[in-house]
Motif scaffolding. Structure first.
Motif, PDB file in Angstrom:
ATOM      1  N   ARG A   3     -11.366 -33.613  20.960  1.00  0.00           N
ATOM      2  CA  ARG A   3     -11.822 -33.911  19.585  1.00  0.00           C
ATOM      3  C   ARG A   3     -11.361 -35.319  19.251  1.00  0.00           C
ATOM      4  O   ARG A   3     -10.173 -35.634  19.344  1.00  0.00           O
ATOM      5  N   SER A   4     -12.293 -36.147  18.815  1.00  0.00           N
ATOM      6  CA  SER A   4     -11.999 -37.562  18.570  1.00  0.00           C
ATOM      7  C   SER A   4     -11.884 -37.855  17.082  1.00  0.00           C
ATOM      8  O   SER A   4     -12.772 -37.512  16.296  1.00  0.00           O
ATOM      9  N   PHE A   5     -10.774 -38.500  16.693  1.00  0.00           N
ATOM     10  CA  PHE A   5     -10.524 -38.876  15.303  1.00  0.00           C
ATOM     11  C   PHE A   5     -10.470 -40.399  15.185  1.00  0.00           C
ATOM     12  O   PHE A   5      -9.940 -41.075  16.073  1.00  0.00           O
ATOM     13  N   VAL A   6     -11.001 -40.917  14.089  1.00  0.00           N
ATOM     14  CA  VAL A   6     -10.843 -42.324  13.743  1.00  0.00           C
ATOM     15  C   VAL A   6     -10.077 -42.399  12.424  1.00  0.00           C
ATOM     16  O   VAL A   6     -10.472 -41.775  11.434  1.00  0.00           O
ATOM     17  N   PHE A   7      -8.988 -43.142  12.414  1.00  0.00           N
ATOM     18  CA  PHE A   7      -8.236 -43.414  11.191  1.00  0.00           C
ATOM     19  C   PHE A   7      -8.562 -44.843  10.769  1.00  0.00           C
ATOM     20  O   PHE A   7      -8.193 -45.798  11.458  1.00  0.00           O
ATOM     21  N   ARG A  40      -8.102 -43.088  17.411  1.00  0.00           N
ATOM     22  CA  ARG A  40      -8.012 -44.548  17.453  1.00  0.00           C
ATOM     23  C   ARG A  40      -7.910 -45.057  16.023  1.00  0.00           C
ATOM     24  O   ARG A  40      -8.290 -44.354  15.073  1.00  0.00           O
ATOM     25  N   ILE A  41      -7.398 -46.268  15.898  1.00  0.00           N
ATOM     26  CA  ILE A  41      -7.188 -46.876  14.591  1.00  0.00           C
ATOM     27  C   ILE A  41      -8.241 -47.962  14.392  1.00  0.00           C
ATOM     28  O   ILE A  41      -8.449 -48.805  15.273  1.00  0.00           O
ATOM     29  N   ALA A  42      -8.890 -47.953  13.247  1.00  0.00           N
ATOM     30  CA  ALA A  42      -9.924 -48.943  12.942  1.00  0.00           C
ATOM     31  C   ALA A  42      -9.619 -49.631  11.622  1.00  0.00           C
ATOM     32  O   ALA A  42      -8.891 -49.103  10.780  1.00  0.00           O
ATOM     33  N   SER A  61     -10.011 -51.059  16.787  1.00  0.00           N
ATOM     34  CA  SER A  61     -11.419 -51.433  16.668  1.00  0.00           C
ATOM     35  C   SER A  61     -11.709 -51.968  15.277  1.00  0.00           C
ATOM     36  O   SER A  61     -10.928 -51.764  14.338  1.00  0.00           O
ATOM     37  N   SER A  62     -12.846 -52.650  15.152  1.00  0.00           N
ATOM     38  CA  SER A  62     -13.295 -53.206  13.877  1.00  0.00           C
ATOM     39  C   SER A  62     -14.424 -52.348  13.319  1.00  0.00           C
ATOM     40  O   SER A  62     -14.920 -51.423  13.986  1.00  0.00           O
ATOM     41  N   LEU A  63     -14.836 -52.677  12.116  1.00  0.00           N
ATOM     42  CA  LEU A  63     -15.970 -51.980  11.512  1.00  0.00           C
ATOM     43  C   LEU A  63     -17.219 -52.150  12.370  1.00  0.00           C
ATOM     44  O   LEU A  63     -17.982 -51.195  12.587  1.00  0.00           O
ATOM     45  N   ALA A  64     -17.441 -53.359  12.879  1.00  0.00           N
ATOM     46  CA  ALA A  64     -18.606 -53.591  13.745  1.00  0.00           C
ATOM     47  C   ALA A  64     -18.550 -52.714  14.993  1.00  0.00           C
ATOM     48  O   ALA A  64     -19.574 -52.152  15.432  1.00  0.00           O
ATOM     49  N   ASP A  65     -17.352 -52.572  15.573  1.00  0.00           N
ATOM     50  CA  ASP A  65     -17.189 -51.705  16.745  1.00  0.00           C
ATOM     51  C   ASP A  65     -17.534 -50.258  16.405  1.00  0.00           C
ATOM     52  O   ASP A  65     -18.205 -49.563  17.183  1.00  0.00           O
ATOM     53  N   GLU A  66     -17.080 -49.806  15.239  1.00  0.00           N
ATOM     54  CA  GLU A  66     -17.317 -48.417  14.847  1.00  0.00           C
ATOM     55  C   GLU A  66     -18.791 -48.161  14.552  1.00  0.00           C
ATOM     56  O   GLU A  66     -19.294 -47.066  14.825  1.00  0.00           O
ATOM     57  N   ARG A  67     -19.483 -49.141  14.029  1.00  0.00           N
ATOM     58  CA  ARG A  67     -20.918 -48.967  13.782  1.00  0.00           C
ATOM     59  C   ARG A  67     -21.666 -48.823  15.109  1.00  0.00           C
ATOM     60  O   ARG A  67     -22.616 -48.047  15.220  1.00  0.00           O
ATOM     61  N   ARG A  68     -21.232 -49.566  16.111  1.00  0.00           N
ATOM     62  CA  ARG A  68     -21.854 -49.424  17.426  1.00  0.00           C
ATOM     63  C   ARG A  68     -21.482 -48.086  18.060  1.00  0.00           C
ATOM     64  O   ARG A  68     -22.314 -47.444  18.721  1.00  0.00           O
ATOM     65  N   ALA A  69     -20.239 -47.650  17.859  1.00  0.00           N
ATOM     66  CA  ALA A  69     -19.783 -46.389  18.452  1.00  0.00           C
ATOM     67  C   ALA A  69     -20.547 -45.188  17.910  1.00  0.00           C
ATOM     68  O   ALA A  69     -20.660 -44.158  18.582  1.00  0.00           O
ATOM     69  N   LEU A  78     -14.356 -36.843  13.501  1.00  0.00           N
ATOM     70  CA  LEU A  78     -13.909 -36.926  12.105  1.00  0.00           C
ATOM     71  C   LEU A  78     -13.371 -38.319  11.837  1.00  0.00           C
ATOM     72  O   LEU A  78     -12.527 -38.813  12.592  1.00  0.00           O
ATOM     73  N   VAL A  79     -13.880 -38.956  10.794  1.00  0.00           N
ATOM     74  CA  VAL A  79     -13.386 -40.262  10.347  1.00  0.00           C
ATOM     75  C   VAL A  79     -12.549 -40.051   9.094  1.00  0.00           C
ATOM     76  O   VAL A  79     -13.023 -39.466   8.117  1.00  0.00           O
ATOM     77  N   LEU A  80     -11.305 -40.501   9.120  1.00  0.00           N
ATOM     78  CA  LEU A  80     -10.409 -40.370   7.975  1.00  0.00           C
ATOM     79  C   LEU A  80     -10.061 -41.759   7.449  1.00  0.00           C
ATOM     80  O   LEU A  80      -9.478 -42.572   8.168  1.00  0.00           O
ATOM     81  N   VAL A  81     -10.414 -42.018   6.195  1.00  0.00           N
ATOM     82  CA  VAL A  81     -10.136 -43.307   5.565  1.00  0.00           C
ATOM     83  C   VAL A  81      -8.775 -43.220   4.885  1.00  0.00           C
ATOM     84  O   VAL A  81      -8.523 -42.292   4.102  1.00  0.00           O
TER      85      VAL A  81
END
Length: 336
Positions: A3-7, A40-42, A61-69, A78-81
């Motif tokens: 399970r992949s999370f982005v913070f 991963r941390i964005a 990663s950056s916002l641009a990286d996350e948009r491509r991902a 799950l993306v947690l802001v």
């Protein structure tokens, strides 16, 4: 399946809920003996992001990286802001658009601490129940009256996850883990983290009045609860007396004994405390803040405010704005 999370870190984010959430996932992996969770941390531009405590976290990663991902194998489950102080000063149209894109593609999206503001601004909370830190709730509800916001520890409403911050991130993550892996793993994590239970989402955020104010008298607590529930349209002392079954004289005497001041003075102080939070957490005009806190005119509000805080509401807001600018400039200098 991993399970992949982005913070996603917003400058001045609160470190406690962020670290609590990640540590819960780390302990879960250790107890399971394999990598069930990956993160991963964005951030907007990648690189270092400074927390409200001045500690920098390196993002992967950056916002641009996350948009491509979003279009490939690295798409997050799950993306947690994560945000904290001065979230109302954060504006990034590309970030807002990315949140909407995530939502449109059915991704799970969450917020920790004050980031509920950012999900609301992106239009993701319409028709959803959400949680936010008690300190930010007055400003949030005044700015977003159509959103069903509560001072809960966390809320999960379909694909939206909102957490009030602090140690509540631990409870939310344990809830997520328990849904998939069961109570056995949750109990093992709790033992490692030295916590004795998973709190339910609707458990109160703040200490009970008895502990918070040192109030011992049950009638006084009942009166204070009435006052806190009626700030925009203050009750008269006669209405309060009728509600609690006491005379005005009895209430006056009890407040002098328990609170060291009259009930009218205490009522005024908690209304002004809410006004101070609204001035700090929203862009509401001063006259609207006055109305929201039960004052009949801006002039009367300013007079009472100055008496308690020794400055006008306008001066308070200007001072806070200046302080935020200094913090941002210091953070930028550290980043360089």
């Amino acid at each position: 399946m991993v399970r992949s999370f982005v913070f996603y870190l917003i400058p001045q984010f609160s470190l406690l809920p962020f670290s609590g959430a990640i540590e819960t996932l780390r302990i879960a992996n250790r107890m399971l003996g394999y990598e069930a969770f990956r993160w991963r941390i964005a951030s907007d531009l990648g690189g270092k992001v400074y927390s409200s405590s001045g500690i920098a976290i390196d993002s992967d990663s950056s916002l641009a990286d996350e948009r491509r991902a979003l279009m490939g194998e690295k798409r997050a489950d799950l993306v947690l802001v994560c945000s904290g102080l001065d979230v109302e000063d954060y504006y990034n149209k590309s970030f807002d658009a990315w949140l909407r894109e995530l939502n449109n593609r059915g991704c799970r999206i969450g917020s920790m601490c004050t980031a509920t503001h950012l999900l609301a601004r992106a239009g993701l909370l319409k028709g959803k129940r959400c949680a936010i830190h008690w300190e930010n709730l007055p400003g949030f509800t005044e700015t977003n009256p159509e959103i069903d916001a509560h001072a809960d520890l966390f809320q999960i409403d379909r694909n939206i996850y909102t957490c009030a911050g602090g140690t509540a991130s631990l409870d939310m993550m344990l809830n997520l883990i328990g849904r998939e892996f069961g109570d056995g793993l949750v109990n093992a994590i709790c033992e490692q983290a030295l916590t004795d239970r998973v709190r339910p989402s609707t458990e109160r955020q703040r200490l009970p009045l008895r502990a918070r104010l040192g109030v011992q008298n049950g009638k006084v607590m009942q009166i204070i609860e009435l006052m806190e529930a009626n700030l925009a349209e203050p009750l008269s002392l006669i209405e309060i007396a009728d509600a609690v079954g006491l005379s005005r004289r009895q209430i006056e005497r009890l407040f002098r004994q328990e609170m060291g001041r009259s009930p009218a003075r205490y009522y005024l102080e908690i209304r002004l405390d809410r006004a101070r939070r609204l001035l700090a957490q929203s862009a509401m005009p001063v006259v609207d803040v006055a109305v929201a806190c039960g004052f009949v005119s801006a002039s009367h509000f300013s007079k009472c405010y100055r008496e308690i805080y020794h400055c006008s509401p306008q001066q308070e807001r200007a001072q806070r704005r200046q302080a935020r600018m200094v913090v941002r400039e210091n953070a930028m200098s550290l980043a360089v």
